[in-house]
Design a protein around this motif. Structure first.
Motif, PDB file in Angstrom:
ATOM      1  N   UNK A 301       0.850  -1.203   0.000  1.00 44.14           N
ATOM      2  CA  UNK A 301       0.000   0.000   0.000  1.00 44.14           C
ATOM      3  C   UNK A 301       0.877   1.242   0.000  1.00 44.14           C
ATOM      4  N   UNK A 302       0.298   2.336  -0.450  1.00 41.97           N
ATOM      5  CA  UNK A 302       1.017   3.606  -0.380  1.00 41.97           C
ATOM      6  C   UNK A 302       0.030   4.700  -0.019  1.00 41.97           C
ATOM      7  N   UNK A 303       0.565   5.803   0.512  1.00 35.37           N
ATOM      8  CA  UNK A 303      -0.292   6.917   0.890  1.00 35.37           C
ATOM      9  C   UNK A 303      -0.080   8.027  -0.120  1.00 35.37           C
ATOM     10  N   UNK A 304      -1.091   8.296  -0.909  1.00 28.87           N
ATOM     11  CA  UNK A 304      -0.997   9.429  -1.839  1.00 28.87           C
ATOM     12  C   UNK A 304      -1.994  10.483  -1.372  1.00 28.87           C
ATOM     13  N   UNK A 305      -3.084  10.625  -2.138  1.00 31.11           N
ATOM     14  CA  UNK A 305      -4.085  11.616  -1.718  1.00 31.11           C
ATOM     15  C   UNK A 305      -4.803  11.157  -0.456  1.00 31.11           C
ATOM     16  N   UNK A 306      -4.892   9.847  -0.264  1.00 28.60           N
ATOM     17  CA  UNK A 306      -5.440   9.312   0.979  1.00 28.60           C
ATOM     18  C   UNK A 306      -4.820   7.946   1.250  1.00 28.60           C
ATOM     19  N   UNK A 307      -4.854   7.500   2.530  1.00 36.07           N
ATOM     20  CA  UNK A 307      -4.209   6.230   2.841  1.00 36.07           C
ATOM     21  C   UNK A 307      -4.955   5.044   2.245  1.00 36.07           C
ATOM     22  N   UNK A 308      -4.246   3.920   2.123  1.00 35.68           N
ATOM     23  CA  UNK A 308      -4.879   2.677   1.699  1.00 35.68           C
ATOM     24  C   UNK A 308      -4.887   2.457   0.206  1.00 35.68           C
ATOM     25  N   UNK A 309      -4.103   3.233  -0.531  1.00 37.85           N
ATOM     26  CA  UNK A 309      -4.072   3.048  -1.987  1.00 37.85           C
ATOM     27  C   UNK A 309      -3.188   1.839  -2.296  1.00 37.85           C
ATOM     28  N   UNK A 310      -3.719   0.920  -3.113  1.00 35.44           N
ATOM     29  CA  UNK A 310      -2.966  -0.295  -3.420  1.00 35.44           C
ATOM     30  C   UNK A 310      -1.943   0.011  -4.513  1.00 35.44           C
ATOM     31  N   UNK A 311      -0.660  -0.166  -4.178  1.00 37.79           N
ATOM     32  CA  UNK A 311       0.393   0.109  -5.158  1.00 37.79           C
ATOM     33  C   UNK A 311       0.702  -1.145  -5.967  1.00 37.79           C
ATOM     34  N   UNK A 312       0.683  -2.304  -5.309  1.00 35.22           N
ATOM     35  CA  UNK A 312       0.986  -3.547  -6.022  1.00 35.22           C
ATOM     36  C   UNK A 312       0.511  -4.741  -5.223  1.00 35.22           C
ATOM     37  N   UNK A 313       0.156  -5.797  -5.938  1.00 33.85           N
ATOM     38  CA  UNK A 313      -0.121  -7.085  -5.290  1.00 33.85           C
ATOM     39  C   UNK A 313       0.730  -8.123  -6.019  1.00 33.85           C
ATOM     40  N   UNK A 314       1.505  -8.898  -5.267  1.00 35.40           N
ATOM     41  CA  UNK A 314       2.322  -9.933  -5.908  1.00 35.40           C
ATOM     42  C   UNK A 314       2.016 -11.281  -5.265  1.00 35.40           C
ATOM     43  N   UNK A 315       2.398 -12.329  -5.962  1.00 32.50           N
ATOM     44  CA  UNK A 315       2.265 -13.647  -5.327  1.00 32.50           C
ATOM     45  C   UNK A 315       3.511 -13.897  -4.476  1.00 32.50           C
ATOM     46  N   UNK A 316       3.629 -15.087  -3.910  1.00 38.96           N
ATOM     47  CA  UNK A 316       4.729 -15.380  -2.992  1.00 38.96           C
ATOM     48  C   UNK A 316       6.097 -15.273  -3.637  1.00 38.96           C
ATOM     49  N   UNK A 317       6.163 -15.385  -4.964  1.00 32.37           N
ATOM     50  CA  UNK A 317       7.457 -15.329  -5.652  1.00 32.37           C
ATOM     51  C   UNK A 317       7.800 -13.916  -6.101  1.00 32.37           C
ATOM     52  N   UNK A 318       6.880 -12.983  -5.875  1.00 31.75           N
ATOM     53  CA  UNK A 318       7.133 -11.594  -6.280  1.00 31.75           C
ATOM     54  C   UNK A 318       6.542 -11.267  -7.638  1.00 31.75           C
ATOM     55  N   UNK A 319       5.818 -12.191  -8.243  1.00 32.63           N
ATOM     56  CA  UNK A 319       5.213 -11.935  -9.557  1.00 32.63           C
ATOM     57  C   UNK A 319       3.970 -11.056  -9.386  1.00 32.63           C
ATOM     58  N   UNK A 320       3.929  -9.906 -10.103  1.00 32.80           N
ATOM     59  CA  UNK A 320       2.778  -8.998  -9.930  1.00 32.80           C
ATOM     60  C   UNK A 320       1.462  -9.654 -10.348  1.00 32.80           C
ATOM     61  N   UNK A 321       0.437  -9.315  -9.590  1.00 35.30           N
ATOM     62  CA  UNK A 321      -0.903  -9.826  -9.900  1.00 35.30           C
ATOM     63  C   UNK A 321      -1.852  -8.645 -10.023  1.00 35.30           C
ATOM     64  N   UNK A 322      -2.628  -8.600 -11.005  1.00 36.98           N
ATOM     65  CA  UNK A 322      -3.731  -7.633 -11.111  1.00 36.98           C
ATOM     66  C   UNK A 322      -3.345  -6.179 -11.066  1.00 36.98           C
ATOM     67  N   UNK A 323      -3.091  -5.647  -9.879  1.00 38.00           N
ATOM     68  CA  UNK A 323      -2.835  -4.214  -9.726  1.00 38.00           C
ATOM     69  C   UNK A 323      -1.393  -3.920 -10.110  1.00 38.00           C
ATOM     70  N   UNK A 324      -1.209  -2.922 -10.930  1.00 37.13           N
ATOM     71  CA  UNK A 324       0.140  -2.589 -11.390  1.00 37.13           C
ATOM     72  C   UNK A 324       0.853  -1.705 -10.374  1.00 37.13           C
ATOM     73  N   UNK A 325       2.143  -1.947 -10.233  1.00 40.14           N
ATOM     74  CA  UNK A 325       2.952  -1.084  -9.365  1.00 40.14           C
ATOM     75  C   UNK A 325       3.106   0.279 -10.009  1.00 40.14           C
ATOM     76  N   UNK A 326       3.077   1.324  -9.170  1.00 40.08           N
ATOM     77  CA  UNK A 326       3.218   2.671  -9.729  1.00 40.08           C
ATOM     78  C   UNK A 326       4.682   3.104  -9.679  1.00 40.08           C
TER      79      UNK A 326
END
Lengths: 326, 172
Positions: A301-326
């Protein structure tokens, strides 16, 4: 909208004496207020999601500290007396931790002179600094990650670690995730799971007299103010949950309790303080946890305009899932 | 005949006035003891139950001697009303409202007022100490009040009748 704001204003101002009520009632942005800070001899301060401001004698938000209403020792004493229901003695354990939980789940942080007994904090006296943190449910804060935390067919909960720096919204997202997993997610065909929530700092469910003040789901049992390691084991023994949820893991004893949960076949959903997953890998506790190779989802998660914004979701190996990292 | 009725009325009035003043003396130690019993109950609620003060006062109001029940229910009412009053303000307001109708004197009420400043502001141990101190002071006042009652109840009754008799002699 106005009704909601009036309600929030009334919720908070009832913890203040008449003098401060007269000042705070002029604030028109209650929905944005996250904290109200009082320090003896310093200006009254209000913290919003994106800014902070001082409050003048007339209740106007000002930028310069010297224009703010100066909080007196009497103000601080009266707020402590009123907010605690004139019952500081009933909050001895919480005062040792530096805060008391108020009706509505709000939290009053206390800073004063610490009294030690055998090297342990016994209580605080001469309290001079207060911080009201408003408890607020952000319904839907976990909407984005729920489809990624549930996997398989039929859907099952994955071992999940939610990571963010301080004030990044971990607790808010965890609370909503617990609520949704507990109540079920019909759109994903997930019927709901029994959850054992170990709320060591009373931040997730915001219990007041043992009763959750914020929604954590119909199938959730809450163990309030309980050390995580003991709480997880207690939950496993007494409630047989399908999922154990807790906040801010990171100590050696937490690792053993998490391992107990894994051995019992229970899913673990937890949060941790960190800016990145790599930062976690450097800490002994998480090195051990990563070596077990059990975490299936990392939610950053990251805090931009408000807290709780999802920056990235990865699996156990670090492979990104669904939400893209900013 | 009319003179006899008048004299009897004057004698009765004098006697009743003396008896009423005497009753104030005899009521005071009983009220102090009722207050002590209620404070002991409050101490238990705080020390062993750790009940929030508003709840503790409500419980005391339910169980206390009727002579002091109104005070504790008023104090609980003000504290539970969320109207921005501290415990001391709620307590002092109840003292000012309820006790003018009682036999308690200013020195008795001073004990309550002194206690109010400490209410709810410290840990259980400290709260218990403050209540114990108030109980000790009330105990000393109760002893003095009983001594006063023993000395003055009969005296005022006698004086009341005596004053009535004197008035009859002067008038008739």
């Amino acid at each position: 909208m106005r009704v909601k704001q009036d309600y929030q204003e009334q919720e908070l101002v009832r913890f203040f004496p008449q003098t401060l009520r007269g000042i705070l009632q002029h604030i028109t942005e209650w929905e944005e207020v996250e904290e109200v800070r009082l320090k003896t001899g310093k200006p009254l301060m209000v913290r919003f999601a994106r800014k902070d401001a001082f409050v003048s004698q007339d209740g106007v938000l000002v930028g310069r500290p010297e224009e703010g209403y100066v909080v007196s020792p009497e103000d601080v004493n009266r707020v402590v007396n009123i907010a605690s229901g004139a019952s500081l003695y009933a909050f001895e354990e919480e005062i040792r931790s530096g805060y008391i939980t108020l009706p509505g789940g709000h939290r009053l942080g206390l800073a004063g002179q610490v009294v030690l007994e055998r090297g342990r904090i016994k209580t605080q006296k001469h309290i001079s600094g207060l911080n009201f943190r408003l408890a607020r449910e952000v319904r839907g804060a976990a909407d984005e990650i729920v489809p990624l935390v549930l996997a398989g067919s039929p859907p099952r909960v994955c071992h999940t670690l939610i990571i963010s720096p301080p004030r990044g919204g971990k607790t808010t997202v965890l609370r909503d995730l617990v609520r949704q997993l507990s109540d079920g997610v019909p759109r994903l065909g997930f019927p709901g799971a029994t959850i054992g929530l170990v709320d060591e700092r009373s931040e997730i469910a915001a219990c007041y007299k043992g009763v959750p003040q914020l929604p954590v789901g119909a199938r959730t049992d809450v163990l309030d103010s309980c050390p995580k390691a003991e709480g997880i084991r207690l939950m496993l023994r007494a409630f047989g949950p399908e999922v154990v949820a807790t906040d801010e893991i990171g100590r050696a004893e937490d690792a053993r309790a998490v391992e107990d949960a894994l051995n019992a076949g229970v899913k673990v959903v937890a949060t941790a303080h960190a800016g990145t997953v790599d930062e976690l890998r450097k800490r002994p506790f998480f090195r051990y946890l990563f070596a077990l190779g059990v975490i299936e989802r990392f939610v950053l998660l990251e805090r931009r305009e408000k807290p709780g914004r999802v920056a990235a979701v990865t699996d156990g190996t670090g492979r990104p899932l669904g939400v893209k990292a900013c | 005949m009319l003179k006899t009725v008048g004299a009897a009325a004057v004698l009765f009035a004098g006697g009743a006035t003396g008896a009423e003043i005497g009753r104030l003396y005899s009521r005071r130690p009983r009220e102090i003891k009722a207050l002590m019993g209620a404070l002991l109950l409050l101490q238990t609620q705080i020390s062993y139950v750790a009940a929030p003060l508003g709840e503790a006062l409500s419980v005391v109001a339910l169980r206390a001697d009727p002579k002091v029940e109104a005070f504790f229910s008023h104090a609980a009412g003000y504290l539970n009303a969320s109207c921005g009053l501290t415990a001391a303000e709620a307590w002092d307001k109840a003292v000012a409202e309820v006790f003018p109708d009682s036999s308690l004197r200013e020195e008795d009420l001073d004990v309550l007022r002194d206690l109010s400043a400490a209410l709810g502001n410290s840990d259980r141990e400290d709260q218990a100490l403050h209540i114990s101190l108030a109980l000790e002071r009330l105990k000393a006042l109760a002893v003095a009040a009983e001594e006063d009652a023993r000395r003055f109840v009969r005296l005022y009754r006698f004086l009341g009748f005596g004053a009535g008799l004197c008035l009859i002699v002067l008038l008739f």
